[in-house]
Design a protein around this motif. Structure first.
Motif, short mmCIF file in Angstrom:
data_model
loop_
_atom_site.label_atom_id
_atom_site.label_comp_id
_atom_site.label_asym_id
_atom_site.label_seq_id
_atom_site.Cartn_x
_atom_site.Cartn_y
_atom_site.Cartn_z
N VAL A 25 0.87 -1.18 0.00
CA VAL A 25 0.00 0.00 0.00
C VAL A 25 0.90 1.22 0.00
O VAL A 25 1.87 1.30 0.74
CB VAL A 25 -0.91 0.04 1.25
CG1 VAL A 25 -1.81 1.25 1.20
CG2 VAL A 25 -1.73 -1.20 1.35
N TRP A 47 -8.90 -5.82 -6.12
CA TRP A 47 -8.68 -4.82 -5.09
C TRP A 47 -9.21 -5.29 -3.74
O TRP A 47 -8.53 -5.18 -2.72
CB TRP A 47 -9.31 -3.48 -5.46
CG TRP A 47 -8.83 -2.35 -4.61
CD1 TRP A 47 -7.77 -1.54 -4.85
CD2 TRP A 47 -9.38 -1.92 -3.35
NE1 TRP A 47 -7.63 -0.62 -3.83
CE2 TRP A 47 -8.60 -0.85 -2.90
CE3 TRP A 47 -10.44 -2.34 -2.57
CZ2 TRP A 47 -8.85 -0.17 -1.71
CZ3 TRP A 47 -10.69 -1.68 -1.36
CH2 TRP A 47 -9.90 -0.61 -0.95
N GLU A 48 -10.44 -5.79 -3.69
CA GLU A 48 -11.05 -6.22 -2.42
C GLU A 48 -10.27 -7.33 -1.73
O GLU A 48 -9.94 -7.22 -0.55
CB GLU A 48 -12.51 -6.62 -2.63
CG GLU A 48 -13.45 -5.46 -2.88
CD GLU A 48 -13.58 -4.51 -1.69
OE1 GLU A 48 -13.42 -4.94 -0.54
OE2 GLU A 48 -13.83 -3.32 -1.94
N ALA A 96 -6.94 -5.84 -0.54
CA ALA A 96 -7.13 -4.94 0.61
C ALA A 96 -7.43 -5.74 1.88
O ALA A 96 -6.92 -5.41 2.96
CB ALA A 96 -8.25 -3.95 0.32
N LEU A 153 -9.79 0.88 5.49
CA LEU A 153 -10.15 0.51 4.11
C LEU A 153 -10.70 1.71 3.34
O LEU A 153 -10.38 1.89 2.16
CB LEU A 153 -11.17 -0.62 4.10
CG LEU A 153 -10.61 -2.04 4.16
CD1 LEU A 153 -11.73 -3.05 4.14
CD2 LEU A 153 -9.63 -2.30 3.06
N TRP A 159 -7.76 3.90 2.42
CA TRP A 159 -7.02 3.33 1.30
C TRP A 159 -7.78 3.54 0.00
O TRP A 159 -7.19 3.86 -1.03
CB TRP A 159 -6.78 1.83 1.52
CG TRP A 159 -5.73 1.51 2.53
CD1 TRP A 159 -4.85 2.37 3.11
CD2 TRP A 159 -5.44 0.22 3.06
NE1 TRP A 159 -4.04 1.70 3.99
CE2 TRP A 159 -4.37 0.38 3.98
CE3 TRP A 159 -5.97 -1.04 2.87
CZ2 TRP A 159 -3.82 -0.69 4.68
CZ3 TRP A 159 -5.43 -2.10 3.57
CH2 TRP A 159 -4.37 -1.92 4.47
N ARG A 160 -9.08 3.37 0.04
CA ARG A 160 -9.90 3.52 -1.16
C ARG A 160 -9.84 4.98 -1.65
O ARG A 160 -9.77 5.23 -2.86
CB ARG A 160 -11.34 3.12 -0.86
CG ARG A 160 -12.21 2.98 -2.07
CD ARG A 160 -13.60 2.42 -1.72
NE ARG A 160 -13.54 0.97 -1.56
CZ ARG A 160 -13.76 0.33 -0.42
NH1 ARG A 160 -14.06 0.98 0.67
NH2 ARG A 160 -13.69 -0.98 -0.36
N ILE A 192 -2.93 0.49 -4.01
CA ILE A 192 -2.52 -0.88 -3.68
C ILE A 192 -1.76 -1.41 -4.88
O ILE A 192 -2.23 -1.35 -6.01
CB ILE A 192 -3.73 -1.76 -3.33
CG1 ILE A 192 -4.36 -1.28 -2.03
CG2 ILE A 192 -3.30 -3.23 -3.21
CD1 ILE A 192 -5.54 -2.09 -1.55
#
Length: 171
Positions: free
Chosen positions: A47, A92-93, A96, A111, A114-115, A120
């Motif tokens: 990340v 991505w999910e 993460a 989360l 980060w979004r 990522i």
């Protein structure tokens, strides 16, 4: 010299360590990472930006330097393809979720942070290692053959002054 199972060594090095060095343009940067699971098995997840350390934009190909858990020294250097995962990417999910499980003291809204403001990165190792146990890197022999000299920051060794000079030893 015995053969080393590089696949097993890579898997073990990724599983036993939480940090790696990312080598980009000859510079190494220490960062934390997570190993992918299930469909992301064998991948390295990072990340960057936002609440995490900013690694900046990564080139298409980077080198990943894995350390030994025992002594912290360099164990393996691999080439990897870097791919940025956007929140719309199907990977991505799971990426993460894997990173969040490895993140120490993660706040509840990490989360979402980060979004909103992080990238990522999915690093996919490929090819033979640049450096492995029992095999020096591409410049390893040049480094071993070079004479050892004191750098500019080295402490200068001063010998004490002797009246009449230093005598010769007779033995």
């Amino acid at each position: 010299m015995s053969e080393v199972n590089l696949s097993a060594l890579t898997t073990e090095a990724l599983a036993k360590s939480d940090v790696l060095w990312l080598r980009v343009d000859g510079r190494e940067r220490l960062t934390w990472f997570a190993s992918g699971a299930d469909e992301l098995a064998g991948q390295v997840l990072l990340v960057s930006g936002g609440a995490e350390a900013d690694l900046g934009p990564l080139p298409e190909q980077v080198e990943v330097v894995l350390r030994s858990k025992g002594d912290g020294g360099r164990l393996l250097t691999l080439r990897a393809r870097a791919q940025a995962l956007s929140p719309g990417n199907p990977w991505w999910e799971p990426a993460a979720a894997t990173l969040l499980a490895e993140r120490l003291n993660a706040p509840a809204d990490l989360l979402d942070r980060w979004r909103a403001g992080s990238t990522i990165w999915l690093l996919s190792p490929f090819g033979l290692p640049v450096q492995a146990p029992g095999r020096s890197g591409p410049d390893g022999s040049a480094r071993a053959d070079a004479p050892i000299t004191a750098g500019a920051a080295a402490t200068r060794v001063r010998h004490p002054w002797h009246f009449g000079g230093r005598g010769t030893r007779r033995g």
